[in-house]
Design a protein around this motif. Structure first.
Motif, mmCIF file in Angstrom:
data_model
loop_
_atom_site.group_PDB
_atom_site.id
_atom_site.type_symbol
_atom_site.label_atom_id
_atom_site.label_comp_id
_atom_site.label_asym_id
_atom_site.label_seq_id
_atom_site.Cartn_x
_atom_site.Cartn_y
_atom_site.Cartn_z
ATOM 1 N N LEU A 60 6.509 11.507 61.593
ATOM 2 C CA LEU A 60 6.984 11.917 60.273
ATOM 3 C C LEU A 60 7.259 13.421 60.286
ATOM 4 C CD1 LEU A 60 7.409 10.980 57.271
ATOM 5 C CD2 LEU A 60 5.028 11.550 56.873
ATOM 6 N N ASP A 61 8.344 13.816 59.618
ATOM 7 C CA ASP A 61 8.713 15.233 59.581
ATOM 8 C C ASP A 61 8.362 15.840 58.216
ATOM 9 O OD1 ASP A 61 9.770 17.645 60.418
ATOM 10 O OD2 ASP A 61 11.578 16.730 61.252
ATOM 11 N N HIS A 62 8.578 17.158 58.103
ATOM 12 C CA HIS A 62 8.383 17.840 56.822
ATOM 13 C C HIS A 62 9.286 17.235 55.755
ATOM 14 C CE1 HIS A 62 5.690 21.051 58.019
ATOM 15 N NE2 HIS A 62 6.332 21.076 59.170
ATOM 16 N N GLN B 255 11.805 14.596 64.370
ATOM 17 C CA GLN B 255 10.635 13.941 64.966
ATOM 18 C C GLN B 255 10.994 12.762 65.866
ATOM 19 O OE1 GLN B 255 7.377 14.754 64.895
ATOM 20 N NE2 GLN B 255 7.873 16.648 63.806
ATOM 21 N N GLN C 66 13.801 11.758 58.172
ATOM 22 C CA GLN C 66 12.453 12.356 58.032
ATOM 23 C C GLN C 66 11.404 11.544 58.778
ATOM 24 O OE1 GLN C 66 10.892 12.910 54.019
ATOM 25 N NE2 GLN C 66 8.987 13.738 54.851
#
Lengths: 388, 378
Positions: free
Chosen positions: B235-237, B249, B369
């Motif tokens: 998971l990304d920001h 990611q 994301q």
């Protein structure tokens, strides 16, 4: 069967109205508490499970994306699990199975809700299908009241006896909440207060109903090997069960509530429990309505069908009784929905590890936690024990 | 360690369904059980995937789905995105608690507004939503950056549509089955510059069911089990501006999957890939990050023809998300399609080469994301 799984840490926010923090800040607050309780850092966490009640409450879709930083999931595998009110138990079950599968050693499970920023009754109305049920849905109280009337009618419970017992459930939960520093509603109420409070949906009165709370809960699951290394007193997961009924409320018999009954039986089977009233030391039941707590006690086999009011009136489920129910004050005093089922689990973990403070049930070793969701449709149960 | 396999899959036909969601879901669910010769009572557990209210008009959509997916009074749960549901089902089998788990993802996109009207709800109400962010807007920014940084051309991105829509002609289970030329794509409306209408996925109905089983059970149910050999997710920001949109990611997710599967050179080890590409250029970007080519060489990859149906690494032989986009179900469609390729049961869109290892990818959120990568093997 699979790997043994333990809970090595729990965290709760101070629940209630939380205008002092943003929603993500509140979630962050709780994971830091849980990590500290477990004595680990985010680096040790292999995966994160997140859930809320439906995302209409947040006004943001796929809330795990929004809370990425808050739940400490950036750069980590994430699972978003959501089953309405039973979310709290469902995310716990996901954490359990993730660790039991061997695909992770430590999993952080986070449930949250900031109900004061949303419209919970409007949200719950959207759980009903838009064609047949939504048009006459009146949020949660309408549904739960029909259920309690059905139950009293079915078992020929005189209305005044049901009323008396429900009032006692309310008094007992409110008394218990006084011992719980995290609880939202902390006030003494008397039998008369309950019986004279205003009607919400007859016969349910205001003090028969839970509040809308802001709050979050985090629970950390670990494999046997890790738990023994990290934690002095882990709580072991002994049984998990989840069942659901038809989406149409009228199609199943809610007075004997098959999903609640069988979810508990499944968990008992795994945990080897035959006589729950004797074998369990404490139960944390999802009781947003006083009458429902009694239905649950019957479904979970704590007493015969139709006799819960008698057991309540003789004090079986009070603190100090044979099987104390909701020593935390329960959902009746604190209900941030997406977190509530997980709070039930966290409270049983505190009980069996002797960390429940003023609300500790002496010598508690094995405990049941539970959550309910959907249109009176889903039930999830977890059994924890101090022994592996 | 216990192993887990896909034994059977079933999908709804790509056309818009006239059935209500209960019946629509039930039919596909029934089909997968019939294929396996199982009754509902034989299945250990049921996991569903369904959208939240923004894509379905229902909160806790699994409450409504519960009947159609055959979960009445059975052990079960729900994960929101369908690749997550699949992996959750795998956890349940690997835990030793269940021999069989049925995973079903269902959505009727035809009953909902356009994706661009719904995806703004990914954004928070304070910063992202008021400035008009939606999935397509972020994708357009990502595409612009991608072209600027690596000299990828608009034609190269458009070629992905021509390829995938061409592949879709051979897939009876996909939604849009109409050939398009490079010119068609290039001359279609610019929706969000430089993104063109034909480079964006449609909105589709889709139910897909996958039956998974423990090693012993799988061998009894089928002579062609498809094994889970790798899984990775990352998971990304949240705020797109907080991340590098060209280096998210996916590498982390793929790295985890490859490590679990023991793959060091994905370009050689993967025989076919089903990649989630709601926007044409994303297939090129994702292919780079999956390690199918070097950084910045996604354009060359499509030019080389390697990812064509008859190439050495076919990507999206099913037609991919550009031909069919049942929003939350699309990840499980990728997994089901990869399984069919491994079983040699993909019919007319079966790739020419022998398939021993396949990759399925799913993504959701702004600009990717969250990414999930699943490696399956024969």
């Amino acid at each position: 069967m699979g790997r043994a799984v333990a809970v090595i840490g729990t965290g709760q926010t101070k629940h209630g109205r939380r205008p002092d923090v943003s929603y993500p800040d509140m979630v962050r607050e709780v994971i830091m508490v849980a990590l500290e309780d477990a004595g680990i850092t985010l680096k040790d966490v292999d995966g994160v499970v997140h859930g809320t009640m439906p995302s209409m409450m947040e006004g943001v879709s796929s809330t795990h994306l929004y809370f990425a930083e808050a739940i400490g999931a950036v750069g980590k595998p994430i699972m978003k699990v959501e089953t309405c009110g039973s979310t709290g138990q469902s995310i716990a079950h996901c954490g359990f199975f993730w660790v039991a599968s061997g695909m992770a050693d430590i999993v952080l499970v986070v449930g949250s809700e900031k109900m004061n920023e949303g419209d919970s009754q409007a949200t719950m109305t959207t759980v009903f299908d838009p064609y047949f049920q939504r048009v006459f849905a009146a949020g949660a109280p309408g549904t739960f009241t029909m259920q309690c009337m059905e139950w009293m009618y079915r078992f020929k419970i005189p209305e005044d006896k049901g009323r008396e017992a429900a009032a006692m459930v309310s008094v007992s939960n409110h008394d218990n909440a006084m011992d719980n520093p995290y609880a939202h509603i902390r006030m003494k109420v008397t039998m008369d207060d309950v019986k004279n409070s205003r009607i919400v949906t007859y016969p349910v009165r205001l003090l028969d109903v839970c509040p809308s709370s802001d709050g979050a809960c985090a629970v950390i699951f670990a494999s046997e090997e890790k738990a023994k290394k990290i934690c002095k007193k882990p709580a072991w997961i002994k049984g998990v069960g989840f069942r659901g009924e038809e989406s149409f409320f009228g199609e199943s018999d809610k007075s004997i509530w098959p999903s609640a009954t069988e979810a508990a039986q499944e968990a008992y089977r795994q945990a080897g429990i035959k006589d729950p009233l004797k074998e369990l030391d404490v139960a944390e039941i999802y009781n947003p309505f006083t009458y429902q707590e009694m239905i649950f006690c019957e479904c979970f086999g704590f007493c015969p069908r139709g006799e819960a009011p008698d057991y309540v009136l003789k004090g079986t489920f009070k603190k100090g009784g044979e099987l104390p129910c909701c020593p935390s004050g329960g959902t009746l005093c604190t209900n941030p929905i997406g977190a509530t089922g997980l709070i039930r689990l966290a409270e049983t973990v505190l009980q069996v590890t002797g960390k429940a403070g003023a609300r500790q049930v002496e010598g508690a070793k094995i405990a049941l936690s539970h959550a309910m969701g959907g249109v009176d449709q889903f039930n999830g149960v977890t059994i924890v024990s101090s022994n592996l | 360690m216990q192993r887990v396999a896909i034994t059977h899959v079933a999908q709804s036909p790509g056309v818009e369904s006239k059935e209500n969601l209960h019946d629509f879901t039930y039919q596909v669910n029934r089909e997968v059980l019939d294929k396996a010769g199982l009754k509902r009572a034989d299945v250990g557990c049921i996991i569903s995937s369904s959208a939240d209210i923004f894509h379905s008009g229902l909160s806790c959509a699994n409450a409504f789905d519960w009947d159609g997916i055959g979960a009445f009074m059975k052990e079960g749960s729900r994960a929101e995105e369908s690749a997550m549901s699949f992996i959750y089902a795998c956890f349940r089998v690997l835990s030793g608690h269940f021999d069989t788990v049925l995973v079903t993802a269902a959505i009727k996109g035809s009953e909902n507004p356009d994706n661009d009207a719904i995806t703004p709800f990914y954004g928070d109400p304070f910063y992202l939503r008021p400035v008009g962010m939606n999935e397509s807007v972020v994708a357009a920014m990502q595409m612009r950056q991608y072209m600027d940084r690596y000299g990828i051309t608009e034609e190269q991105c458009a070629k992905v549509v021509v390829k995938n829509r061409g592949n879709a002609l051979f897939n009876p289970y996909t939604h849009i089955r109409k050939r398009v030329s490079l010119e068609d794509v290039m001359s279609s409306d610019r929706i969000y510059d430089p993104l063109k209408a034909l480079e964006c996925a449609p909105k589709s109905d889709g139910v897909v069911s996958v039956l998974i089983a423990s090693e012993d059970k799988a061998k009894k149910l089928t002579d062609k089990p498809v094994w889970l050999s790798g899984y990775g997710c990352s998971l990304d920001h949240f705020i797109p501006g907080d991340r590098n949109l060209l280096d998210g990611q996916l590498q982390a997710a793929a790295g985890r999957a490859y490590e679990m599967a023991g793959i060091s050179d994905p370009r050689k080890a993967i025989d076919v890939a089903e990649v989630c590409e709601p926007y044409a250029f994303q297939e090129l970007l994702w292919c780079e990050q999956l390690g199918f080519c070097k950084e910045g060489e996604g354009g060359k990859l499509i030019d080389s023809g390697i990812t064509q149906m008859d190439g050495s690494l076919p990507v999206n032989p099913s037609g991919g998300v550009l031909a069919m986009n049942p929003y939350t179900s699309r990840g499980l469609y990728r997994i089901a399609e990869a399984a069919l390729q491994l079983k040699g049961q993909a019919g007319e869109h079966q790739v020419g080469k022998k398939v021993k290892t396949a990759l399925a990818h799913s993504t959701h959120g702004f600009g990717g994301q969250c990414h999930s990568v699943v490696i399956l093997s024969a």
